[in-house]
Design a protein around this motif. Structure first.
Motif, PDB file in Angstrom:
ATOM      1  N   UNK A  60       0.793  -1.221   0.000  1.00  8.23           N
ATOM      2  CA  UNK A  60       0.000   0.000   0.000  1.00  8.23           C
ATOM      3  C   UNK A  60       0.821   1.264   0.000  1.00  8.23           C
ATOM      4  N   UNK A  61       2.089   1.165  -0.401  1.00  2.00           N
ATOM      5  CA  UNK A  61       2.959   2.333  -0.429  1.00  2.00           C
ATOM      6  C   UNK A  61       2.598   3.320  -1.518  1.00  2.00           C
ATOM      7  N   UNK A  62       3.436   4.324  -1.660  1.00  6.24           N
ATOM      8  CA  UNK A  62       3.168   5.395  -2.618  1.00  6.24           C
ATOM      9  C   UNK A  62       3.175   4.898  -4.048  1.00  6.24           C
ATOM     10  N   UNK A  63       3.943   3.846  -4.319  1.00  2.97           N
ATOM     11  CA  UNK A  63       4.054   3.304  -5.666  1.00  2.97           C
ATOM     12  C   UNK A  63       4.454   1.836  -5.583  1.00  2.97           C
ATOM     13  N   UNK A  64       4.146   1.037  -6.618  1.00  5.47           N
ATOM     14  CA  UNK A  64       4.560  -0.370  -6.596  1.00  5.47           C
ATOM     15  C   UNK A  64       6.066  -0.502  -6.745  1.00  5.47           C
ATOM     16  N   UNK A  65       6.629  -1.468  -6.032  1.00  5.28           N
ATOM     17  CA  UNK A  65       8.061  -1.759  -6.101  1.00  5.28           C
ATOM     18  C   UNK A  65       8.214  -3.150  -6.695  1.00  5.28           C
ATOM     19  N   UNK A  66       8.908  -3.249  -7.819  1.00  5.57           N
ATOM     20  CA  UNK A  66       9.104  -4.523  -8.512  1.00  5.57           C
ATOM     21  C   UNK A  66      10.400  -5.172  -8.042  1.00  5.57           C
ATOM     22  N   UNK A  67      10.291  -6.383  -7.534  1.00  2.42           N
ATOM     23  CA  UNK A  67      11.442  -7.130  -7.041  1.00  2.42           C
ATOM     24  C   UNK A  67      11.759  -8.266  -8.007  1.00  2.42           C
ATOM     25  N   UNK A  68      12.972  -8.263  -8.558  1.00  2.00           N
ATOM     26  CA  UNK A  68      13.379  -9.328  -9.464  1.00  2.00           C
ATOM     27  C   UNK A  68      13.558 -10.627  -8.702  1.00  2.00           C
ATOM     28  N   UNK A  69      13.007 -11.721  -9.256  1.00  2.00           N
ATOM     29  CA  UNK A  69      13.096 -13.047  -8.644  1.00  2.00           C
ATOM     30  C   UNK A  69      13.776 -13.985  -9.641  1.00  2.00           C
ATOM     31  N   UNK A  70      14.734 -14.794  -9.169  1.00  2.00           N
ATOM     32  CA  UNK A  70      15.519 -15.585 -10.120  1.00  2.00           C
ATOM     33  C   UNK A  70      15.624 -17.053  -9.766  1.00  2.00           C
TER      34      UNK A  70
END
Length: 415
Positions: free
Chosen positions: A130-140
């Motif tokens: 629910x933050x100010x913007x989405x944060x994309x986390x790379x998963x490998x």
């Protein structure tokens, strides 16, 4: 997906094809739409906000131009989020040609992945904080344990569509189809582990089917699974008695969308295989030709299993998909759906317009176009292509001449 997302026997996949752009504030780089979106958000060009119980889901779908009608509901526990998925709480999947997003009820993150033409599948999670913007986390690492499989994805980081039989809790008992589901998979073996809304002929598919026995109660699993293979699934148009559809963005899991997903997942993997063969300095001509031939066959629907009668979905997905074009002057498009005997009216994959296809090395595209033109002109009389009528070949060639300039230019240059 990723260390917390799609797992060992993924019944459906999320995929993102490449575009262009720079990395955003989260350090993402590359040309896939997730990196592009991240850069646009970081630059203030676009705002994606969290909205109620669905968090960033609705905003991401809008920003990535993914139709709600593409929603597919997967109840098999074929994800690392096994504790959150069940027939009462299926995972929701959304997609277009380029981007797919997965959402699990009550999960602290969304699942997203991309197919980079150079690297194969790239996986991400998005925290639902629910933050100010989405944060994309790379998963490998964990993703590639299953999504880089010689047997399933052809030895490249790729995407998977499986069909499984589950028990009433969603745990997998066995596979309805060996390996990935493709266009050649008999209709009766498709969609195991999915809810499916829509109508079709007989026999039915493997969707909407749940074993009355728990997985640990089954002995002779292979024989038990086979006993369900020919069971006719009802023509289900309302899932409200099976799951609380009010918790999802739509109450549907449209059969037409699932058919399109099945087709494009396999083509994506073959595009990546052909890309690697074209760029490899060690690839001998026969291996390059083999990669191109496999891609050509899949894109021309060689071996396509017939539909079991007229197929109709429960949403506007079919209309919305076809409207994306492009069309020739007669209004014909490779997106025109047939849905009576086969999936498409003009059997050449619409992914010939995709960024991943356009990023294929020049030697691969040149050979592909030459092989394709030989088939469409009738010069190639291989029985593999006997399913293509003269009318099919003429129409496909005319559509390509009008909508794929590179094909027309290479064909004329090759005369």
């Amino acid at each position: 997906m990723g260390t917390r997302a799609l797992g060992p026997t993924l019944a459906c996949v999320v995929a993102v094809l490449s575009s262009s752009g720079l990395g955003g504030q989260n350090g993402l780089s590359g040309n896939d739409p997730i990196a592009v979106l991240d850069a646009r958000i970081a630059a203030g060009e676009l705002t994606v906000t969290s909205r109620g119980v669905h968090g960033y889901l609705e905003g991401l779908l809008e920003a990535l131009d993914i139709p709600l009608t593409s929603q597919g509901l997967v109840f098999s526990r074929t994800s690392l989020q096994t504790d959150r998925i069940s027939p009462r709480a299926p995972r929701a999947l959304y997609f277009n040609d380029d981007v797919y997003v997965g959402a699990v009820q009550g999960s602290p993150f969304l699942e997203v992945a991309s197919i980079d033409p150079d690297e194969g599948a790239r996986f991400y999670t998005v925290n639902q904080d629910g933050g100010r913007r989405p944060v994309f986390q790379s998963e490998t690492t964990l993703c590639l344990m299953c999504h880089d499989s010689k047997a399933v994805t052809g030895g490249v980081p790729g995407v998977i569509v499986l069909s499984v039989l589950t028990d009433r809790l969603g745990y997998t008992i066995g596979s309805r189809q060996e390996g990935s589901v493709t266009d050649s998979t008999p209709f009766v073996r498709r969609f195991g582990g999915y809810y499916v809304t829509g109508t079709h002929g007989a026999p039915g598919h493997a969707g909407n089917t749940i074993s009355p026995l728990l997985a640990h109660e089954v002995t002779g699993r292979d024989a038990y699974v086979r006993s369900f293979t020919d069971a006719k699934a009802d023509n289900v148009t309302d899932l409200s008695r099976r799951v609380n559809t009010g918790r999802y963005l739509t109450p549907h899991s449209d059969i037409v969308a699932l058919l399109v997903l099945t087709h494009q997942a396999q083509v994506h993997n073959l595009i990546i295989q052909a890309h690697r063969a074209g760029h490899s300095t060690s690839t001998v001509p026969s291996l390059l030709e083999g990669a191109v031939d496999r891609l050509l066959s899949e894109m021309l629907f060689v071996g396509e299993a017939p539909l079991s009668g007229p197929v109709r979905g429960t949403t506007d997905y079919a209309r919305e998909f076809a409207a994306r074009g492009p069309e020739d002057k007669q209004g014909r498009s490779l997106r025109d759906l047939e849905l009576d005997r086969r999936l498409f009216r003009y059997p050449l994959s619409f992914l010939i317009y995709s960024a991943a296809f356009d990023a294929l090395p020049d030697n691969v595209r040149h050979l592909f176009y030459a092989r394709l033109d030989a088939v469409l002109s009738g010069q190639d009389r291989d029985q593999d292509f006997a399913h293509l009528s003269t009318a099919d070949r003429v129409a496909i060639r005319e559509i390509l001449d009008a909508t794929k300039p590179e094909f027309a230019a290479r064909r004329i240059a090759g005369r």
